[in-house]
Enzyme design. Sequence first.
Site, PDB file in Angstrom:
ATOM      1  N   GLU A  57      -1.072  12.175   7.609  1.00 45.86           N
ATOM      2  CA  GLU A  57      -0.745  11.923   6.199  1.00 45.86           C
ATOM      3  C   GLU A  57      -1.580  12.816   5.284  1.00 45.86           C
ATOM      4  O   GLU A  57      -1.118  13.252   4.237  1.00 45.86           O
ATOM      5  CB  GLU A  57      -0.965  10.449   5.839  1.00 45.86           C
ATOM      6  CG  GLU A  57      -0.003   9.498   6.530  1.00 45.86           C
ATOM      7  CD  GLU A  57       1.445   9.696   6.117  1.00 45.86           C
ATOM      8  OE1 GLU A  57       1.965  10.804   6.340  1.00 45.86           O
ATOM      9  OE2 GLU A  57       2.057   8.756   5.616  1.00 45.86           O
ATOM     10  N   THR A  98       5.621  14.235  -1.684  1.00 52.62           N
ATOM     11  CA  THR A  98       4.669  13.157  -1.955  1.00 52.62           C
ATOM     12  C   THR A  98       3.487  13.679  -2.768  1.00 52.62           C
ATOM     13  O   THR A  98       3.013  13.013  -3.701  1.00 52.62           O
ATOM     14  CB  THR A  98       4.182  12.532  -0.627  1.00 52.62           C
ATOM     15  OG1 THR A  98       5.326  12.013   0.044  1.00 52.62           O
ATOM     16  CG2 THR A  98       3.192  11.409  -0.864  1.00 52.62           C
TER      17      THR A  98
HETATM   18  N1  HSE Z   1       1.873   5.170  -0.962  1.00 48.48           N
HETATM   19  C1  HSE Z   1       2.335   6.515  -0.852  1.00 48.48           C
HETATM   20  C2  HSE Z   1       2.785   6.985  -2.220  1.00 48.48           C
HETATM   21  C3  HSE Z   1       3.481   6.567   0.112  1.00 48.48           C
HETATM   22  O1  HSE Z   1       3.515   6.255  -2.868  1.00 48.48           O
HETATM   23  O2  HSE Z   1       2.387   8.075  -2.628  1.00 48.48           O
HETATM   24  C4  HSE Z   1       4.029   7.941   0.324  1.00 48.48           C
HETATM   25  O3  HSE Z   1       5.124   7.835   1.224  1.00 48.48           O
END
Ligand code: HSE
Length: 322
Positions: free
Chosen positions: A144, A196
């Site tokens: 991630e 993201t």
């Molecule tokens: N919690 C993260 C965001 C998840 O919302 O940026 C990304 O998939």
Amino acid sequence: MTNKIVEPVGNNSSSAVREVQVFAPATVANLVCGFDVLGMALQQPQDVMTVRLQEQPGIVIQHADGYDLPVEPEKNVAGASLLALMEEWKEKVGFEVIIDKRIKPGSGLGSSAASSAGAVVAANHLLGNPFSREDLVRFAMNGEKVASGVKHADNIAPCIYGGITLIRSIFPLDIVQLTAPPMYVTVVHPQIEVRTSDARQILRKEVQLKAAIKQWGNIAGLVAGFMKNDYALIGRSLEDVIIEPVRSILIPGFDDVKKRSKEAGALGGGISGSGPSVFMLSKEEAVAKGVENIMIDVYTRLGIEFKTYVTNINYNGAKVIS
Ligand code: HSE
């Protein structure tokens, strides 16, 4: 290598397994109000990965799909996760990983988490399961970091544990598995890409106390609603006053889908992860299918290509197929 078809492997029940296949599910992170702390695994879509032990130490990544993702281990989410695992395994070991992505990158459905989680679940199986699920989450969070610049576990944890998970803390990891009543999940993935990292960049760094109080109430209400099988409380708590107002601007049709889905009887929903996918929870299948029709109508009118799923919560998580 690209465009290689992954052939199913045979029965791998012996202790000297050299190759496994793994199904790694899509996940909905945040669950509207729980930014970075709540996530849910889905039955559909799922990535398929083949992982082999190899004589040579190191990691070889291959793609069996059309996506142009990096193959250098430290730049690839599966590779970065495996590097973290290998560092703790200490003994010399090598893996060959073939990734067949069915979860489109940049969809908001935990595509990077599926690759990261699938890789470490498979490697752990090949090594005789020396690591706990919590260890695997810790390793996969390195993927991630490669994908979004930040370690977060709200896709990784449900992908590995299955079901709905609460990440009370990531340093140190404290993962709580939540029970929930049966629910249908309707998802629309408009075929636009939201990275993201970009969707995190646009967020305000400060939060008003008033908004924080509302959000705390909703997170607590949602968790309580899941655990008490209280559909009405789940519905009331699916509200995000902090992240959604900023991010929804990136998703054409969002307000329309949400408003009409709720009018059609959905419990509620919102942006899946960092978007652009949008999800809605429903108690009944007929409502979930009605919500799918609303999503189809909204995106057809907008002239934006899309994909929809009517699916359920996945309680297995990333699964080695024997
Ligand atoms: N919690 C993260 C965001 C998840 O919302 O940026 C990304 O998939």
